[in-house]
Design a protein around this motif. Structure first.
Motif, PDB file in Angstrom:
ATOM      1  N   UNK A   1       9.014   7.008  -8.910  1.00  0.00           N
ATOM      2  CA  UNK A   1       9.595   5.673  -8.904  1.00  0.00           C
ATOM      3  C   UNK A   1       8.786   4.722  -8.025  1.00  0.00           C
ATOM      4  N   UNK A   2       8.160   5.256  -6.977  1.00  0.00           N
ATOM      5  CA  UNK A   2       7.275   4.433  -6.143  1.00  0.00           C
ATOM      6  C   UNK A   2       6.026   4.045  -6.920  1.00  0.00           C
ATOM      7  N   UNK A   3       5.495   5.005  -7.679  1.00  0.00           N
ATOM      8  CA  UNK A   3       4.316   4.735  -8.511  1.00  0.00           C
ATOM      9  C   UNK A   3       4.653   3.677  -9.560  1.00  0.00           C
ATOM     10  N   UNK A   4       5.818   3.818 -10.215  1.00  0.00           N
ATOM     11  CA  UNK A   4       6.237   2.843 -11.232  1.00  0.00           C
ATOM     12  C   UNK A   4       6.404   1.462 -10.620  1.00  0.00           C
ATOM     13  N   UNK A   5       7.069   1.401  -9.484  1.00  0.00           N
ATOM     14  CA  UNK A   5       7.302   0.120  -8.836  1.00  0.00           C
ATOM     15  C   UNK A   5       5.983  -0.576  -8.493  1.00  0.00           C
ATOM     16  N   UNK A   6       5.058   0.179  -7.933  1.00  0.00           N
ATOM     17  CA  UNK A   6       3.755  -0.371  -7.537  1.00  0.00           C
ATOM     18  C   UNK A   6       2.972  -0.839  -8.761  1.00  0.00           C
TER      19      UNK A   6
ATOM     20  N   UNK B   1       4.597  -3.904 -10.565  1.00  0.00           N
ATOM     21  CA  UNK B   1       4.368  -5.150  -9.834  1.00  0.00           C
ATOM     22  C   UNK B   1       2.972  -5.695 -10.129  1.00  0.00           C
ATOM     23  N   UNK B   2       1.990  -4.793 -10.235  1.00  0.00           N
ATOM     24  CA  UNK B   2       0.632  -5.217 -10.608  1.00  0.00           C
ATOM     25  C   UNK B   2       0.610  -5.800 -12.020  1.00  0.00           C
ATOM     26  N   UNK B   3       1.288  -5.121 -12.945  1.00  0.00           N
ATOM     27  CA  UNK B   3       1.334  -5.600 -14.330  1.00  0.00           C
ATOM     28  C   UNK B   3       1.910  -7.007 -14.393  1.00  0.00           C
ATOM     29  N   UNK B   4       2.979  -7.241 -13.633  1.00  0.00           N
ATOM     30  CA  UNK B   4       3.586  -8.571 -13.647  1.00  0.00           C
ATOM     31  C   UNK B   4       2.704  -9.603 -12.967  1.00  0.00           C
ATOM     32  N   UNK B   5       1.961  -9.182 -11.973  1.00  0.00           N
ATOM     33  CA  UNK B   5       0.993 -10.083 -11.354  1.00  0.00           C
ATOM     34  C   UNK B   5      -0.090 -10.463 -12.365  1.00  0.00           C
TER      35      UNK B   5
END
Length: 325
Positions: A72-77, A80-84
């Protein structure tokens, strides 16, 4: 079209498999670092395709160098990059997340919703929370198809969709259903949501307040002077004593509505269309009539899709194009 795929979940992969014959798929789901070609493809594609949540500030979901990072930490990180990237390149994201309406099957089957067939996934534009997403328009006959598939697969019968009746205990207590503290679905931190809700409700009613903590939560709520239920208790087992429920953006709205429990929600909830968003009116709830509730069910049935539908180009591509318009 050119589509950039950032996730390798079954749902996302089904969509790309369905579209790859006629469209260009750039698969970046296995990429840990991005090169110039990747950024070029992001810049020149028609849309991104992604899955999962993002935006959590909880320590459990923070990726750290040299740490044993939870998925879940990997997904969150990563998300967030994808949305950036989407913001930088002005791209829209077809976003996949877990089920919505079909979760009401948990009222009848004592299993985790993902283990109960058939498996549905929500699909929206750029996000997964109701208020932050564009959803597909209602598809004629979809509610009936969804109900029929779930009933036949599990030998059950939904009893409170058609001719819906509110079945709350008029002398009952108020049930607060917070989410998991590390899940970014909630509009404000979970502990803050519960504390604010308890404070506001005590200003307008003397009813008993019960908090049903998320079964995986570490929060205790011991300082709020209310009853707290912990562990894996099911909503359906509590409802005979409930006057109404209160939640933020939890998908528990689907189980509660099918059970006939009116629910006060924030503006971020799928249940906002049922008309209870003002805590001050807890003693004067709006009881949507059966036709209004049926219309709501029909709208919600088009927020989620089957794996077989994701894998059918003729079905899924028009839905994707509708969201991108």
């Amino acid at each position: 079209m050119k589509i950039v795929q950032f996730d390798k979940s079954k749902a996302v992969t089904s969509i790309t498999h369905a579209l790859k014959e006629k469209h260009e798929i750039i698969n970046l789901s296995n990429t840990d670092s991005f090169n110039y070609k990747d950024f070029y493809d992001m810049k020149t594609c028609d849309f991104f395709l992604n899955n999962g949540t993002f935006g959590s500030n909880h320590p459990k979901r923070q990726w750290l160098p040299d740490a044993n990072n939870h998925k879940m930490a990997v997904m969150n990180h990563r998300n967030e990059l994808v949305n950036m990237f989407a913001y930088h390149f002005n791209k829209k994201i077809i976003h996949i997340e877990s089920a919505t309406l079909s979760r009401m099957k948990c009222n009848y089957i004592n299993k985790f919703y993902k283990e109960i067939p058939p498996r549905y996934y929500r699909m929206g534009l750029n996000h997964w929370v109701y208020s932050k997403t564009k959803w597909c328009k209602p598809i004629k006959g979809r509610l009936e198809k969804t109900i029929s598939l779930i009933e036949s697969a599990n030998n059950i019968k939904f009893t409170n969709v058609h001719n819906h009746q509110w079945k709350n205990n008029k002398d009952g207590y108020i049930l607060i259903l917070p989410g998991l503290e590390d899940d970014p679905t909630s509009s404000i931190p979970v502990a803050e949501f519960v504390a604010q809700t308890v404070h506001w409700i005590k200003q307008v009613t003397d009813r008993k307040i019960v908090v049903k903590a998320h079964p995986h939560s570490k929060l205790t709520y011991n300082d709020l002077d209310v009853e707290v239920l912990t562990g894996p208790s099911k909503i359906v087992d509590l409802t005979k004593d409930v006057y109404c429920a209160i939640l933020d953006s939890s998908t528990s709205i689907f189980e509660l509505t099918e059970l006939g429990i009116p629910t006060i929600t924030t503006e971020h909830s799928f249940g906002v269309g049922l008309g209870n968003t003002d805590y001050r009116k807890v003693e004067n709830l709006h009881y949507a009539n059966s036709n209004e509730v049926l219309n709501w069910f029909e709208q919600m049935a088009s927020t989620e899709f089957l794996m077989s539908e994701f894998g059918n180009e003729e079905f899924i591509l028009p839905r994707i194009m509708e969201l991108l318009e």
